[in-house]
Design an enzyme around this catalytic site. Structure first.
Site, PDB file in Angstrom:
ATOM      1  N   GLU A  77      39.942 -12.104  54.767  1.00 29.60           N
ATOM      2  CA  GLU A  77      39.423 -11.204  53.754  1.00 29.60           C
ATOM      3  C   GLU A  77      39.546  -9.772  54.260  1.00 29.60           C
ATOM      4  O   GLU A  77      39.180  -9.482  55.386  1.00 29.60           O
ATOM      5  CB  GLU A  77      37.949 -11.567  53.561  1.00 29.60           C
ATOM      6  CG  GLU A  77      37.411 -11.347  52.208  1.00 29.60           C
ATOM      7  CD  GLU A  77      37.840 -12.366  51.164  1.00 29.60           C
ATOM      8  OE1 GLU A  77      38.582 -13.321  51.478  1.00 29.60           O
ATOM      9  OE2 GLU A  77      37.453 -12.157  50.014  1.00 29.60           O
ATOM     10  N   CYS A 106      26.966  17.127  23.113  1.00 29.48           N
ATOM     11  CA  CYS A 106      26.514  18.464  22.745  1.00 29.48           C
ATOM     12  C   CYS A 106      27.764  19.332  22.809  1.00 29.48           C
ATOM     13  O   CYS A 106      28.475  19.330  23.812  1.00 29.48           O
ATOM     14  CB  CYS A 106      25.483  18.966  23.747  1.00 29.48           C
ATOM     15  SG  CYS A 106      25.122  20.715  23.505  1.00 29.48           S
ATOM     16  N   TYR A 140      39.895 -16.115  58.693  1.00 30.20           N
ATOM     17  CA  TYR A 140      39.144 -17.365  58.824  1.00 30.20           C
ATOM     18  C   TYR A 140      39.958 -18.637  58.626  1.00 30.20           C
ATOM     19  O   TYR A 140      39.430 -19.728  58.716  1.00 30.20           O
ATOM     20  CB  TYR A 140      37.959 -17.381  57.858  1.00 30.20           C
ATOM     21  CG  TYR A 140      38.329 -17.019  56.439  1.00 30.20           C
ATOM     22  CD1 TYR A 140      39.047 -17.890  55.643  1.00 30.20           C
ATOM     23  CD2 TYR A 140      37.975 -15.777  55.915  1.00 30.20           C
ATOM     24  CE1 TYR A 140      39.408 -17.563  54.367  1.00 30.20           C
ATOM     25  CE2 TYR A 140      38.327 -15.435  54.622  1.00 30.20           C
ATOM     26  CZ  TYR A 140      39.043 -16.331  53.851  1.00 30.20           C
ATOM     27  OH  TYR A 140      39.409 -15.984  52.583  1.00 30.20           O
ATOM     28  N   CYS A 150      25.223  25.700  26.049  1.00 31.44           N
ATOM     29  CA  CYS A 150      24.157  24.783  26.443  1.00 31.44           C
ATOM     30  C   CYS A 150      23.881  24.872  27.952  1.00 31.44           C
ATOM     31  O   CYS A 150      24.793  24.712  28.763  1.00 31.44           O
ATOM     32  CB  CYS A 150      24.569  23.360  26.075  1.00 31.44           C
ATOM     33  SG  CYS A 150      23.444  22.110  26.673  1.00 31.44           S
ATOM     34  N   ASP A 207      28.575  -9.678  38.104  1.00 32.45           N
ATOM     35  CA  ASP A 207      29.147 -10.961  38.499  1.00 32.45           C
ATOM     36  C   ASP A 207      28.320 -12.108  37.937  1.00 32.45           C
ATOM     37  O   ASP A 207      28.842 -13.146  37.548  1.00 32.45           O
ATOM     38  CB  ASP A 207      29.179 -11.077  40.026  1.00 32.45           C
ATOM     39  CG  ASP A 207      30.249 -10.186  40.613  1.00 32.45           C
ATOM     40  OD1 ASP A 207      30.965  -9.526  39.837  1.00 32.45           O
ATOM     41  OD2 ASP A 207      30.357 -10.143  41.855  1.00 32.45           O
ATOM     42  N   SER A 208      27.006 -11.910  37.909  1.00 28.79           N
ATOM     43  CA  SER A 208      26.160 -13.020  37.483  1.00 28.79           C
ATOM     44  C   SER A 208      26.292 -13.273  35.986  1.00 28.79           C
ATOM     45  O   SER A 208      26.244 -14.407  35.537  1.00 28.79           O
ATOM     46  CB  SER A 208      24.713 -12.748  37.838  1.00 28.79           C
ATOM     47  OG  SER A 208      24.328 -11.543  37.263  1.00 28.79           O
ATOM     48  N   GLU A 209      26.462 -12.199  35.226  1.00 28.17           N
ATOM     49  CA  GLU A 209      26.684 -12.376  33.788  1.00 28.17           C
ATOM     50  C   GLU A 209      28.000 -13.155  33.605  1.00 28.17           C
ATOM     51  O   GLU A 209      28.097 -14.072  32.802  1.00 28.17           O
ATOM     52  CB  GLU A 209      26.751 -11.005  33.101  1.00 28.17           C
ATOM     53  CG  GLU A 209      27.110 -11.039  31.621  1.00 28.17           C
ATOM     54  CD  GLU A 209      25.974 -11.496  30.716  1.00 28.17           C
ATOM     55  OE1 GLU A 209      24.883 -11.809  31.243  1.00 28.17           O
ATOM     56  OE2 GLU A 209      26.182 -11.559  29.487  1.00 28.17           O
ATOM     57  N   TYR A 210      29.009 -12.778  34.388  1.00 23.69           N
ATOM     58  CA  TYR A 210      30.289 -13.475  34.331  1.00 23.69           C
ATOM     59  C   TYR A 210      30.094 -14.956  34.655  1.00 23.69           C
ATOM     60  O   TYR A 210      30.544 -15.836  33.925  1.00 23.69           O
ATOM     61  CB  TYR A 210      31.284 -12.843  35.313  1.00 23.69           C
ATOM     62  CG  TYR A 210      32.637 -13.512  35.305  1.00 23.69           C
ATOM     63  CD1 TYR A 210      33.637 -13.063  34.445  1.00 23.69           C
ATOM     64  CD2 TYR A 210      32.904 -14.601  36.123  1.00 23.69           C
ATOM     65  CE1 TYR A 210      34.877 -13.687  34.408  1.00 23.69           C
ATOM     66  CE2 TYR A 210      34.134 -15.238  36.095  1.00 23.69           C
ATOM     67  CZ  TYR A 210      35.118 -14.781  35.240  1.00 23.69           C
ATOM     68  OH  TYR A 210      36.330 -15.403  35.202  1.00 23.69           O
ATOM     69  N   ASP A 211      29.392 -15.197  35.750  1.00 27.18           N
ATOM     70  CA  ASP A 211      29.173 -16.579  36.163  1.00 27.18           C
ATOM     71  C   ASP A 211      28.429 -17.375  35.090  1.00 27.18           C
ATOM     72  O   ASP A 211      28.722 -18.536  34.855  1.00 27.18           O
ATOM     73  CB  ASP A 211      28.379 -16.630  37.477  1.00 27.18           C
ATOM     74  CG  ASP A 211      29.260 -16.260  38.669  1.00 27.18           C
ATOM     75  OD1 ASP A 211      30.493 -16.372  38.546  1.00 27.18           O
ATOM     76  OD2 ASP A 211      28.717 -15.860  39.708  1.00 27.18           O
ATOM     77  N   LEU A 226      37.929 -21.747  45.830  1.00 31.53           N
ATOM     78  CA  LEU A 226      36.916 -22.663  46.354  1.00 31.53           C
ATOM     79  C   LEU A 226      36.065 -23.197  45.219  1.00 31.53           C
ATOM     80  O   LEU A 226      35.836 -22.513  44.232  1.00 31.53           O
ATOM     81  CB  LEU A 226      36.001 -21.934  47.343  1.00 31.53           C
ATOM     82  CG  LEU A 226      36.606 -21.479  48.676  1.00 31.53           C
ATOM     83  CD1 LEU A 226      35.627 -20.583  49.408  1.00 31.53           C
ATOM     84  CD2 LEU A 226      36.972 -22.670  49.538  1.00 31.53           C
ATOM     85  N   CYS A 248      20.219  18.203  21.074  1.00 31.97           N
ATOM     86  CA  CYS A 248      20.487  18.224  22.513  1.00 31.97           C
ATOM     87  C   CYS A 248      19.187  18.471  23.287  1.00 31.97           C
ATOM     88  O   CYS A 248      18.443  19.389  22.964  1.00 31.97           O
ATOM     89  CB  CYS A 248      21.492  19.324  22.826  1.00 31.97           C
ATOM     90  SG  CYS A 248      21.673  19.608  24.593  1.00 31.97           S
ATOM     91  N   CYS A 284      19.565  22.220  24.801  1.00 32.98           N
ATOM     92  CA  CYS A 284      19.676  23.444  23.999  1.00 32.98           C
ATOM     93  C   CYS A 284      19.255  23.253  22.541  1.00 32.98           C
ATOM     94  O   CYS A 284      19.303  24.194  21.754  1.00 32.98           O
ATOM     95  CB  CYS A 284      21.095  23.986  24.061  1.00 32.98           C
ATOM     96  SG  CYS A 284      22.261  22.956  23.149  1.00 32.98           S
ATOM     97  N   LYS A 321      32.374 -25.775  55.148  1.00 36.23           N
ATOM     98  CA  LYS A 321      33.642 -26.497  55.317  1.00 36.23           C
ATOM     99  C   LYS A 321      33.431 -27.707  56.222  1.00 36.23           C
ATOM    100  O   LYS A 321      32.632 -27.643  57.155  1.00 36.23           O
ATOM    101  CB  LYS A 321      34.691 -25.586  55.977  1.00 36.23           C
ATOM    102  CG  LYS A 321      34.927 -24.287  55.232  1.00 36.23           C
ATOM    103  CD  LYS A 321      35.832 -23.329  56.009  1.00 36.23           C
ATOM    104  CE  LYS A 321      35.973 -22.032  55.210  1.00 36.23           C
ATOM    105  NZ  LYS A 321      36.676 -20.974  55.926  1.00 36.23           N
TER     106      LYS A 321
END
Ligand code: AMP
Ligand code: ZN
Length: 652
Positions: free
Chosen positions: A164, A413, A216, A418, A29-33, A79, A395, A398, A278
């Protein structure tokens, strides 16, 4: 600049799609933000370059096929976001400018999925997702399965209430554990699990998953004076209302609450991603009004991401049951979202190359939705003279040569002998969606494998009580139980066995489809690629994979052995009889059904051999329409598609 803005728009839209529609985000989420904010800043500087499809111009998620659309009577809003105290103070200034003595209420920002419930005369009549704010999906039947949503209120009033739906952490962990055991992809986080659950077309699954809610906001007009009264009244009416909240008139007090909650965050039974502030007085809220996207009387403070810097000390490469070799970084230990983390996934070779991650780099680690920690990126400023990472050619288990198929991001592999791969295949064979041998989880498999009591799946059926008792920590009673479970599994319907063999591209669903058609494993093995590929929803990839698997000498021997030890190779479910009334047709259900639930109707249609889909197109063969059917019926009529009603379906 224009190029970067376009790039950001595309990237963010892709992530939104993954997040909202597929419930499988590929970035934190933070990368997105972070990317989102970069775009917002650029758009502020160059407003003439804002693209129509910019994520900043959109609200919320997409409406999927498969559910009826639901027109919200009162729009749902997003929001405004804040990431610093500074931004909260600005918000405060704007509010106090109009209402110098405004009072605030601060609530937890529950990290779930918005829902809207509509009651008439105190009875729940409809429930929907947010969708784009105007049109959501009608998920009434699913919402009725959530235990804390009252079907009848304590007063016979009309009300539209919002809140929610979320999945408590404990339930999330349980679901993921089950999914892991049965070889399904795990949900990334509780939010995605909740979203995936509410969009289930099968209400039975919703009932099992323990979703819960916090309400809410009342959207229909009310006579109550403040948000705190709304919450109290909602609780009196029978709704679940989150008890954690404060009222305050200064941002200082609210900031203290934010800091306290940020610390307590990990100890809550559910995920929160911030605090919503709010204006408490509803009349003031009315005066302040809305921007196009969000109310002016509220702001959401988002907690900073749970990200830490750590150094990559070494990398482990391990082989999974399909032969995929996965890299995991060993890190200097860091505290992350409440737990100590010293290992994080690097996903695959392509990921390492793309992000240019090197041994001894300092990297950003985050928790992909509270489960597996992952490496996000390199802290470039801390790079010294690390050399590019050495990618193994052999591998780790193996030592045979690894293959990087062109169409894949993974290293594999492909040695069927294996040891690591074998152990994982045995685990898979015993897992729930495969042979479902209770008591034979990964740790027992490991012991049996290390003791060389099992190397091949047929060995499982030769195990004796004495064999099991030679293992450390196994008592007679559980050993006997395991032997019984193994014996019972011999009678399983054959698609469980087929899935258990772990053939590439042959998952649980495909296995079932194949056996429905072919009736037993022998016939499937003898079928040619074309007749397999012709089955609806199967295709050539599966056919080829099956063929090359069963062509191998080892597979033939295995199957003989399994027959010898008495395994059932027949399909024991309902046969999708080729002469079933609706065999091979595509059917759409629409409108209100009176005598059966949607799910019953769907099952009935499927039992008749039909495939049930969500939207009407030229490919649709039949529409079953209940009362008040809308656009789907009109479309079917305009395309000249056959239409039948509920009674017709009941008589089939
Ligand atoms: P965002 O999706 O980041 O725009 O945040 C807005 C969403 O936060 C709303 O649509 C709600 O689904 C959600 N939310 C969670 N808790 C609350 C709360 N206490 N008050 C208002 N919205 C909330
Ligand atoms: Zn290997």
């Amino acid at each position: 600049m224009e190029k970067r803005m376009r790039e950001l728009t595309d990237l963010l839209n892709q992530y939104r799609q993954e997040y909202y529609t597929n419930d499988a985000p590929s970035v934190s989420d933070s990368e997105y933000d972070r990317l989102y904010r970069e775009l917002v800043e650029l758009e502020e500087k160059y407003p003439e370059l804002i693209a129509d499809n910019s994520p900043t111009q959109q609200v919320g998620d997409k409406v999927l096929d498969g559910f009826e659309k639901y027109q919200h009577q009162y729009q749902l809003y997003s929001l405004q976001d804040a990431f610093s105290k500074e931004e909260l103070l600005n918000f405060d200034r704007r509010v106090k400018n109009e209402f110098p003595n405004a009072n605030y209420i601060a609530e937890l920002k529950i990290d779930g999925l918005s829902i809207s419930l509509h009651y008439e005369k105190g009875k729940l009549v409809a429930g929907a997702t947010r969708g784009d704010g105007q049109i959501g999906e009608n998920i009434t039947e699913n919402l009725k399965k959530i235990k804390d949503i009252p079907s009848t209120l304590s007063q016979p009033i009309d009300i539209t209430i919002r809140g929610e739906a979320y999945l408590p952490r404990a339930s999330f962990q349980k679901i993921n554990q089950e999914r892991q055991e049965s070889g399904q992809v795990e949900f990334a986080n509780p939010r995605n699990a909740a979203a995936g659950t509410l969009r289930q077309l099968d209400t039975g699954i919703v009932a099992k998953r323990n979703l819960a809610t916090f309400l809410y906001q009342v959207a229909s007009p009310v006579t109550w004076g403040s948000q705190s009264q709304v919450l109290e009244k909602a609780s009196d009416l029978g709704f679940s209302v989150n008890p954690v909240r404060i009222e305050a008139d200064s941002i200082e007090t609210i900031w203290e609450f934010i800091e306290t909650m940020q610390e307590k965050r990990d100890s809550l039974a559910y995920d929160i991603d911030g605090i919503v502030i709010k204006v408490n007085d509803l009349a003031m809220q009315d005066e302040l009004g809305f921007t196009i996207k969000a109310p002016r009387w509220a702001i959401a403070y988002k907690f900073p991401a749970e990200e830490k810097e750590a150094e990559i000390l070494s990398v482990d490469w391990t082989v999974g049951r399909t032969g995929v070799v996965t890299p995991t970084a060993n890190l200097t230990p860091v505290q992350l979202a409440g737990t100590k983390v010293s290992r994080a996934t690097l996903h695959n070779v392509d990921y390492i190359n793309e992000k240019d991650i090197r041994l001894h780099d300092v990297v950003i680690v985050y928790k992909a939705g509270d489960i597996i920690p992952a490496v996000l990126r390199v802290v470039d400023s801390k790079r010294t003279h690390q050399k590019p990472m050495e990618i193994p050619r052999l591998c780790p288990s193996c030592q045979s040569e690894l293959i990087h198929f062109e169409d894949e991001v993974a290293l594999r592999c492909i040695n069927p002998l294996c040891p690591n791969l074998r152990q994982r295949s045995l685990e898979h064979f015993a897992s729930r969606n495969a042979m479902n041998i209770a008591g034979m989880g990964p740790s027992i498999v490991e012991k049996l494998f290390k003791a060389k009591l099992i190397t091949d799946v047929s060995d499982i059926y030769r195990l004796t009580l004495e064999d099991l008792l030679t293992l450390e920590g196994i008592k007679e009673k559980s050993a006997q139980k395991l032997i019984n479970a193994i014996n019972n599994s011999k009678a399983n319907t054959a698609e469980k066995l087929l899935f258990g063999l772990g053939i590439r591209h042959v998952g649980a669903k495909v296995s079932k489809q194949l056996l429905e058609v072919f009736g037993n494993l022998h016939q499937l093995i003898e079928a040619d690629e074309e007749s397999i590929a012709q089955i609806d929803g199967i295709g050539l990839v599966v056919a080829k994979s099956l063929h090359s698997y069963f062509e191998r000498q080892g597979a033939k021997i295995l199957l003989e052995e399994l027959t010898e030890v008495g395994l059932n190779l027949n399909y024991l479910g309902k046969i999708a009889a080729k002469d079933a009334a609706l065999f091979g047709t595509t059917v759409v259900l629409t409108g209100k059904l009176e005598k059966m639930t949607r799910n019953e109707a769907k099952e009935k249609l499927e039992a008749l051999g039909a495939k049930v889909t969500g939207s009407v197109s030229k490919k649709t063969d039949l529409v079953v329409a209940g009362s008040d059917a809308g656009s789907k019926l009109t479309k079917a009529e305009s395309l000249g598609i056959r239409v039948e009603d509920e009674d017709w379906l009941l008589n089939q």
